[in-house]
Scaffold this motif. Structure first.
Motif, short mmCIF file in Angstrom:
data_model
loop_
_atom_site.label_atom_id
_atom_site.label_comp_id
_atom_site.label_asym_id
_atom_site.label_seq_id
_atom_site.Cartn_x
_atom_site.Cartn_y
_atom_site.Cartn_z
N GLU A 370 0.83 -1.21 0.00
CA GLU A 370 0.00 0.00 0.00
C GLU A 370 0.86 1.26 0.00
OE1 GLU A 370 -3.15 0.06 -0.48
OE2 GLU A 370 -3.38 -2.12 -0.42
N ASP A 371 1.97 1.24 0.75
CA ASP A 371 2.89 2.39 0.76
C ASP A 371 3.53 2.57 -0.61
OD1 ASP A 371 2.23 2.43 3.40
OD2 ASP A 371 4.26 2.11 4.16
N VAL A 372 3.93 1.45 -1.22
CA VAL A 372 4.56 1.50 -2.54
C VAL A 372 3.59 2.06 -3.57
CG1 VAL A 372 5.45 0.06 -4.42
CG2 VAL A 372 6.19 -0.36 -2.07
N ALA A 373 2.35 1.57 -3.57
CA ALA A 373 1.36 2.03 -4.54
C ALA A 373 1.04 3.51 -4.35
CB ALA A 373 0.09 1.19 -4.43
N ALA A 374 0.95 3.95 -3.07
CA ALA A 374 0.64 5.36 -2.82
C ALA A 374 1.77 6.26 -3.31
CB ALA A 374 0.40 5.57 -1.33
N LEU A 375 3.02 5.87 -3.07
CA LEU A 375 4.15 6.67 -3.53
C LEU A 375 4.22 6.69 -5.05
CD1 LEU A 375 6.66 8.35 -2.99
CD2 LEU A 375 7.95 6.22 -2.72
N ALA A 376 3.97 5.55 -5.68
CA ALA A 376 3.99 5.48 -7.14
C ALA A 376 2.94 6.42 -7.74
CB ALA A 376 3.75 4.05 -7.60
N ALA A 377 1.75 6.44 -7.15
CA ALA A 377 0.70 7.33 -7.65
C ALA A 377 1.06 8.79 -7.42
CB ALA A 377 -0.63 6.99 -6.97
N ASP A 378 1.64 9.08 -6.23
CA ASP A 378 1.98 10.46 -5.90
C ASP A 378 3.08 11.02 -6.81
OD1 ASP A 378 1.82 12.79 -4.00
OD2 ASP A 378 3.91 12.22 -3.67
N ARG A 379 4.05 10.17 -7.20
CA ARG A 379 5.19 10.63 -8.01
C ARG A 379 5.03 10.27 -9.50
NH1 ARG A 379 9.21 11.42 -3.99
NH2 ARG A 379 7.99 12.17 -2.21
N ASP A 380 3.88 9.68 -9.85
CA ASP A 380 3.64 9.28 -11.24
C ASP A 380 4.75 8.35 -11.74
OD1 ASP A 380 2.24 9.13 -13.62
OD2 ASP A 380 3.20 10.89 -14.50
N LEU A 381 5.04 7.32 -10.94
CA LEU A 381 6.06 6.33 -11.27
C LEU A 381 5.41 4.96 -11.39
CD1 LEU A 381 8.79 7.41 -8.68
CD2 LEU A 381 8.86 7.80 -11.17
N PRO A 382 6.01 4.06 -12.16
CA PRO A 382 5.49 2.68 -12.21
C PRO A 382 5.62 2.01 -10.84
CG PRO A 382 7.00 3.09 -14.03
CD PRO A 382 7.15 4.25 -13.09
N VAL A 383 4.61 1.26 -10.45
CA VAL A 383 4.66 0.56 -9.18
C VAL A 383 5.87 -0.38 -9.13
CG1 VAL A 383 3.48 -1.16 -7.74
CG2 VAL A 383 2.17 0.71 -8.77
N ARG A 384 6.15 -1.04 -10.25
CA ARG A 384 7.29 -1.96 -10.30
C ARG A 384 8.59 -1.25 -9.94
NH1 ARG A 384 10.97 -2.11 -13.83
NH2 ARG A 384 9.77 -0.84 -15.28
N GLN A 385 8.76 -0.03 -10.43
CA GLN A 385 10.00 0.72 -10.17
C GLN A 385 10.12 1.07 -8.69
OE1 GLN A 385 10.62 4.11 -12.78
NE2 GLN A 385 11.77 5.20 -11.20
N VAL A 386 9.03 1.51 -8.08
CA VAL A 386 9.07 1.87 -6.65
C VAL A 386 9.29 0.62 -5.80
CG1 VAL A 386 7.79 2.92 -4.75
CG2 VAL A 386 7.61 3.88 -7.05
N LEU A 387 8.65 -0.49 -6.19
CA LEU A 387 8.81 -1.73 -5.45
C LEU A 387 10.26 -2.20 -5.47
CD1 LEU A 387 7.30 -3.89 -3.84
CD2 LEU A 387 6.87 -5.08 -6.00
N GLU A 388 10.88 -2.15 -6.65
CA GLU A 388 12.28 -2.56 -6.76
C GLU A 388 13.18 -1.64 -5.94
OE1 GLU A 388 13.00 -2.50 -10.94
OE2 GLU A 388 12.05 -4.45 -11.30
N ALA A 389 12.87 -0.34 -5.93
CA ALA A 389 13.66 0.61 -5.15
C ALA A 389 13.51 0.34 -3.66
CB ALA A 389 13.25 2.04 -5.47
#
Length: 408
Positions: A370-389
């Protein structure tokens, strides 16, 4: 690496009874931040209430009393369905929102059974009033602020005699309290109404089990007062906080139930909402398995994992929310690793990392989706990229299987 406050164990002593304001007072007395509690209550009922926190004495024992006062000229009538929408549209942190929904779900189900009405139509003061909303949201927010990861509660004193309510003169314990007491050790404990529906729902929703004080290194205790000062008996709820015993031990074992049912005639678009609602009502897990039924019809098996005391409530919901005609129930034993949380920074934002721990060492480390998805939406980034980071940040912080779990 930013590390959250280490997980804490709490034991609730309700031997003198329990009410929502008493539990809230005890959690505040134990160190919960009153400002944080007030902000989260205001996120749900803005400009409707204020919480006054002060010191009182009950049978010469010092305690904290949380008094909820109305600041609005009038309050809207709210049903359980209204409260769900109110909480769903609030800015409450997800753990507080989930805990609040679970508590109100228990309370609404109990009141619905007592009054013989559909659960969504429940709309009387025990569920819909501003003071009950404040007590429930406030106690859930206080528990989260204290970093409680395990809550155990002892037997509850219910009281005896009779009490005057908006439904007339009723015996003590009142019917809703009896419904919420099913499967929990209780006693009369004294004269008058000692346990309220809101108090029992909070105890059942927050405490994972009933039992004596668990093994812990005691940090501090908090005392929450009710409105009455009873001679010879402190009218308080006591909460004992501490660090859980981290001596080497096998994974925690508990008896749970699994509810199963096969469904082949329901619109599949309904399933996500059913699963979400089951979790909101306190299920430990809920999932679907595709199956092939008689005559070659595709279908799903719904599985619900839950504590035994929630089986009746969840079973009733499944029968209402799906097209099934029956539900199977099986007792299972779950062996679970200790779980705790820490944080790492990704894109300068905090991401929680869930840790599975055994004997003080990490077994699993996984980012909270949920944290990953929220950050991805907030920064307009792919969820996969935030998850890997997030996975890389956890590894860089030394959160590897086999390494000691962070202590704080």
């Amino acid at each position: 690496m930013t590390v959250e406050r280490p997980g804490r164990t709490a034991w609730i002593d309700a031997g003198a009874g329990i009410a929502g304001d008493m539990l809230l007072g005890a959690l505040l007395d134990a160190g919960a931040d009153p400002g944080a509690v007030r902000r989260q209550v205001a996120a749900v009922v803005p400009d409707e209430v204020e919480i006054e926190v002060g010191t009182v004495w009950r049978a010469r024992l010092r305690a904290t009393r949380a008094v909820v006062r109305s600041t609005a000229e009038e309050h809207p009538h709210r049903s359980w369905a209204d409260i769900r929408r109110l909480l769903g549209g609030s800015t409450l942190p997800q753990p507080v929102r989930d805990a609040t929904l679970a508590v109100f779900g228990l309370l609404a189900d109990a009141e619905a059974r007592v009054h013989g009405v559909p659960v969504d139509d429940v709309g009387f003061h025990e569920v819909g009033a501003w003071d009950s909303i404040t007590d429930v949201v406030g106690a859930c927010a206080a528990a989260a602020d204290l970093g409680l990861t395990e809550i155990v509660a002892g037997p509850v004193a219910l009281g005896s005699g009779r009490v005057r309510t908006e439904h007339g003169d009723l015996p003590v314990p009142v019917p809703a309290v009896l419904e919420l007491s099913a499967g929990w050790p209780v006693s009369a404990g004294g004269e008058g109404e000692l346990a309220t529906p809101t108090g029992m729902a909070l105890l059942r929703g927050l405490a994972g089990r009933s039992g004596p004080m668990p093994a812990m290194t005691v940090d501090r205790a908090g005392y929450g007062a009710g409105g009455r000062d009873v001679e010879g008996r402190p009218n308080v709820v006591r909460v004992v906080l501490g660090a859980p015993d981290r001596s080497p031990a096998a994974p925690a074992t508990e008896e749970l139930v699994v509810l199963d049912t096969n469904v082949d005639d329901m619109d599949p678009r309904v399933w996500p909402g059913v699963l979400r609602e089951l979790l909101d009502r306190g299920a430990a897990d809920a999932w679907l398995t595709p199956i092939l039924m008689k005559k070659g019809r595709p279908a799903h098996t719904l599985h619900v994992l839950a504590r035994p005391d929630l089986a009746g409530t969840l079973r009733a919901f499944v029968l209402r929310a799906t097209s099934t005609l029956g539900v199977r129930q099986t007792t299972v034993t779950r062996h679970a690793l200790d779980r705790t949380w820490t944080q790492v920074a990704v894109e300068s934002a905090p991401i929680r990392i869930k840790l599975g721990v055994e004997d003080g060492r990490i077994v699993h480390a996984a980012p909270e989706y949920e944290d990953v998805a929220a950050l991805a939406a907030d920064r307009d980034l792919p969820v996969r990229q935030v998850l890997e980071a997030a996975v890389a940040a956890a590894a860089a912080a030394g959160l590897h299987p086999g390494t000691p779990a962070p202590a704080g």
